[in-house]
Design an enzyme around this catalytic site. Structure first.
Site, PDB file in Angstrom:
ATOM      1  N   LYS A 214       1.182  -1.684  -0.174  1.00  0.00           N
ATOM      2  CA  LYS A 214       0.121   0.222   0.065  1.00  0.00           C
ATOM      3  C   LYS A 214       0.843   1.761  -0.018  1.00  0.00           C
ATOM      4  O   LYS A 214       0.432   1.994  -0.618  1.00  0.00           O
ATOM      5  CB  LYS A 214      -0.708  -0.135   1.269  1.00  0.00           C
ATOM      6  CG  LYS A 214      -1.503   1.421   1.613  1.00  0.00           C
ATOM      7  CD  LYS A 214      -2.582   1.660   0.727  1.00  0.00           C
ATOM      8  CE  LYS A 214      -2.859   2.704   0.860  1.00  0.00           C
ATOM      9  NZ  LYS A 214      -4.678   2.860  -0.233  1.00  0.00           N
ATOM     10  N   CYS A 268      -4.138  10.397   0.317  1.00  0.00           N
ATOM     11  CA  CYS A 268      -3.080   9.476   0.443  1.00  0.00           C
ATOM     12  C   CYS A 268      -1.904   9.401  -0.002  1.00  0.00           C
ATOM     13  O   CYS A 268      -0.193   9.061   0.457  1.00  0.00           O
ATOM     14  CB  CYS A 268      -3.084   7.753   0.156  1.00  0.00           C
ATOM     15  SG  CYS A 268      -4.906   6.729   0.600  1.00  0.00           S
TER      16      CYS A 268
END
Length: 299
Positions: A214, A268
């Site tokens: 991720k 993010c």
């Protein structure tokens, strides 16, 4: 992994901890697939809004999912964790400044794990979807054990979200998912759960690799954006048209330079690279420099 959809209503009860832009859509989707879903958030106003059929975040189609879930009694929001078979942790993981460095703030994750320790029992599954530094899944197991929980029959995995705001309800189903358990049995059980509502591929690995995956995905994008941004600064100082230069360079069959801008956006990309840098300050030099380049670009 081959995907298979179950027939009829699932028997598992699911508790989603954290009702933000990932947690709440996950509740709506799971309820639409027949799961009995309990949502948990410490914000009483958020809980009240949801239980009245409203939503506190902007996301296409989400409100219809929630309204239907509340109406069919497949979903209810609470301020405390409810006893379930599967627990999904979707709490925020921001970063904070410590001295001259930025460090991930895991207080929300730790708080969720400590609260969950009072409810969890043999055979339960715990899935962390919150973007987290490497080792967080193991940390949650440690918290359980420190609170007297026997984790030998608790199945703990990490499965990061990969959705784009604005397309969350679609991408929760269609995107491939990376699933990493603390052991093979945890990975397999978690993959079986996701196979009941995900049409994308389910990619099995270990928890540390899933956690890093991720972070790497967004760091890769950050580095490539930083290259374009740095190039635009160099071109301006050398009286070169950046846009023309990139257009010409991209004619090369193996070159694909992005378009420069004022930095990066979204939830993010501006955060996740710091999770790598904070644990690897001497080695993540390119990642750190790219992050600083994009942060400085608005100037």
């Amino acid at each position: 992994m081959k995907k298979s959809y179950i027939n009829g209503s699932p028997k598992e009860r699911v508790c989603v901890i954290g009702l933000g832009y990932i947690g709440l859509p996950t509740c709506g989707l799971l309820a639409s697939k027949g799961f009995s879903v309990e949502g948990v958030d410490i914000n009483r106003k958020v809980v009240k809004t949801i239980n009245s059929g409203g939503v506190h975040i902007v996301e296409p189609k989400l409100e219809k999912y929630i309204q239907k879930a509340i109406k069919t009694k497949k979903f209810r929001a609470h301020t405390e964790i409810q006893e379930s078979d599967i627990y999904i942790i979707c709490v925020p993981t921001p970063f904070k400044k410590r001295g001259k460095t930025l460090q991930p703030d895991l207080n929300y994750v730790k708080s969720a794990a400590n609260s969950l320790s009072k409810k969890i029992k043999k055979g339960n599954m715990v899935i962390i979807e919150s973007t987290s530094p490497v080792g967080t899944t193991e940390l949650i197991q440690d918290i359980f054990e420190n609170n007297g929980v026997d984790t030998s029959e608790i199945f703990i995995s990490y499965c990061p979200e990969r959705v784009l705001p604005g397309k969350i309800m679609e991408e929760l189903v269609t995107n491939d998912r990376v699933i990493g358990g603390l052991n093979k049995k945890s990975t397999d059980k978690t993959a079986n759960f996701y196979s009941k509502f995900v049409s994308g591929n389910l990619l099995k690995t270990d928890s540390k690799t899933a956690e890093m995956c991720k972070l790497v995905e967004n760091s890769f994008r950050d580095v490539n954006i930083a290259f374009a941004n740095e190039l635009s600064i160099i071109c301006e100082k050398n009286n070169i048209n950046t846009w023309e230069l990139i257009k010409l360079a991209n004619k090369h069959p193996r070159v694909n330079i992005l378009q420069p801008g004022i930095g990066v956006g979204g939830h993010c990309i501006s955060v996740d690279p710091w999770f790598i840098v904070s644990k690897n300050p001497k080695d993540a030099r390119l990642i750190e420099r790219a992050r600083k380049t994009n942060d400085e670009k608005p100037k």
